[in-house]
Design a protein around this motif. Structure first.
Motif: not given
Ligand code: F3S
Length: 424
Positions: A93, A151, A153, A312-314, A372, A392-393
């Protein structure tokens, strides 16, 4: 460190100055880790772009992208020409989505620099996947394959779900691996490093994406960097659940590998997961732990008026975009709120073809790629309160941007986008 003749030749300059610098870096890095040798890798995920303001300014002042690559990817103050990669390499990303520059608060000049940087990566032979989920879009290593990935995740998914082998690498080591096909042989590359260390037993059903996120967050906070062996798994989790689980566990802790007994490839049985180790400690996860984790992650949520919903995280899978489109079809995003969904470019292309992008855009939402909100620090103007379906976010955004965050299901988030309120 023991080097093969081939590695010595690379170190001594046979393949040019960049490769020699990369070998020097890998030897110094490996020795610091206590590795006795390098191993061969042909699968690398890293970043070679220069999209942050700092790197951009550095490129302008010091002689372009070669200077950035030398200094920040090879730890070399001497500027060397960027070579082509030898390993199959994928780009992770980046700092923003160049197709949504206005929403993300980026100038046209910065977009132009981004595109030059991307073209330079492509010339090197790096695949422009631009995602934290390379395993969704063409980079799916096989069991036992030695990789060099950045990364967190993606690393935990690679080790645990795919059974491939990687440590959490950095910008420099992945770049060196791209052009040498080498990485230090230690940690998760070795059988010893992959054995279970602590036990976790599920006393409650963990089934939804939300459940897996909460469980992962609780577990990561406790196990930190140890390898957990998880028993009591009922329904087999799919990709979105495992993706969310690993990302949560590597946010609250430093989990790089987990074993789900009966599910993940190195844990067909408990015995296989422990591989001769004994549990240092075992804990149970039940209703009380789940409720406490939900309360803790929602600690910053005070105001119910939601300004921004980020999904959308991941990066979302096509299945998750399909679900979001079904949830929002025929509805409208509230005029005081915004909905942004992040996914890899290749998946957005599928969403376009399936009509999901149209459904989401007709409702007033957007599908973005490459980045993101946590990476880009970009949220709609005036955002004070966000709603998220990602642990995570929810962990990072309040800390990075000082916003309030509500965590819940995708359905609750879509409702929040359409009503402008968090009502869960
Ligand atoms: Fe991806 Fe951003 Fe989450 S790079 S894992 S969407 S913090």
């Amino acid at each position: 460190m023991r080097l093969s003749d081939e590695e010595k030749a690379m170190r001594d300059g046979r393949d040019g100055p960049a490769v020699a610098k990369a070998m020097d870096l890998l030897v110094r890095y490996g020795e610091a880790l206590g590795a006795e040798a390098l191993l061969e890798t042909r699968n690398v995920c890293g970043t070679v772009s220069a999209t942050t303001p700092f790197l951009r300014d550095f490129a302008y002042q010091k002689g372009g992208l070669d200077a950035v690559f030398s200094e920040f990817n090879l730890d070399s103050q001497e500027v060397v020409p960027i070579p082509k990669v030898k390993a199959f390499s994928s780009h992770l990303q980046l700092g923003f989505d160049p197709h949504h520059r206005e929403e993300m608060g980026v100038s046209e000049e910065i977009v132009q620099f981004y595109l030059r940087s991307e073209a330079s990566a492509a010339r090197m032979g790096v695949q422009i996947l631009n995602t934290c989920t390379p395993y969704q879009v063409g980079n799916v290593p096989t069991r036992g394959e030695h990789c060099a990935w950045m990364e967190s995740s993606a690393v935990v998914y690679c080790n645990s779900v795919l059974g491939a082998r990687t440590n959490t690498e950095g910008r420099e080591s992945t770049s060196a691996a791209m052009i040498t096909c080498r990485i230090p042989d230690w940690g998760f590359h070795r059988d010893d490093g992959r054995r279970g260390q602590v036990g976790v037993h599920l006393d409650i059903a963990v089934e939804t994406v939300e459940d897996w996120g909460l469980f992962g967050y609780w577990m990561g906070e406790w196990v930190q960097e140890r390898v957990p062996v998880i028993t009591g798994v009922g329904q087999v989790p799919n990709l979105p659940k495992l993706k969310h689980f690993g990302a949560a566990a590597s946010s609250s802790g430093g989990v790089e590998m987990f074993h789900l007994v009966g599910v993940t490839p190195e844990a067909s049985t408990k015995e296989q997961a422990w591989a001769g180790n004994h549990a240092e400690e075992t804990r149970h996860y039940g209703a009380r732990e789940r409720a406490a984790t939900l309360e803790r992650i929602n600690m910053t949520g005070i105001d119910r008026k939601v300004d921004y919903v980020m999904l959308g995280c991941p990066h979302y899978t096509i299945e998750q975009i399909w679900e979001a489109a079904r949830l929002i079809e025929g509805r409208k995003v509230h005029p005081d709120s915004a909905l942004w969904i992040f996914t890899p470019r290749a998946i957005k292309e599928i969403a376009n073809r399936n009509g999901y992008t149209r459904v989401i855009e007709e409702a007033g939402g957007k599908i973005l790629t490459d980045s993101c909100s946590a990476m880009s620090r970009a949220v709609p103007p005036g955002t004070r309160v966000v709603a998220l379906d990602s642990m995570k976010q929810a962990h990072y955004l309040p800390a990075i941007l000082g916003v309030q965050a509500w965590f819940g299901t995708t359905e609750q988030c879509i409702d929040a986008a359409c009503t402008g309120r968090w009502s869960a």
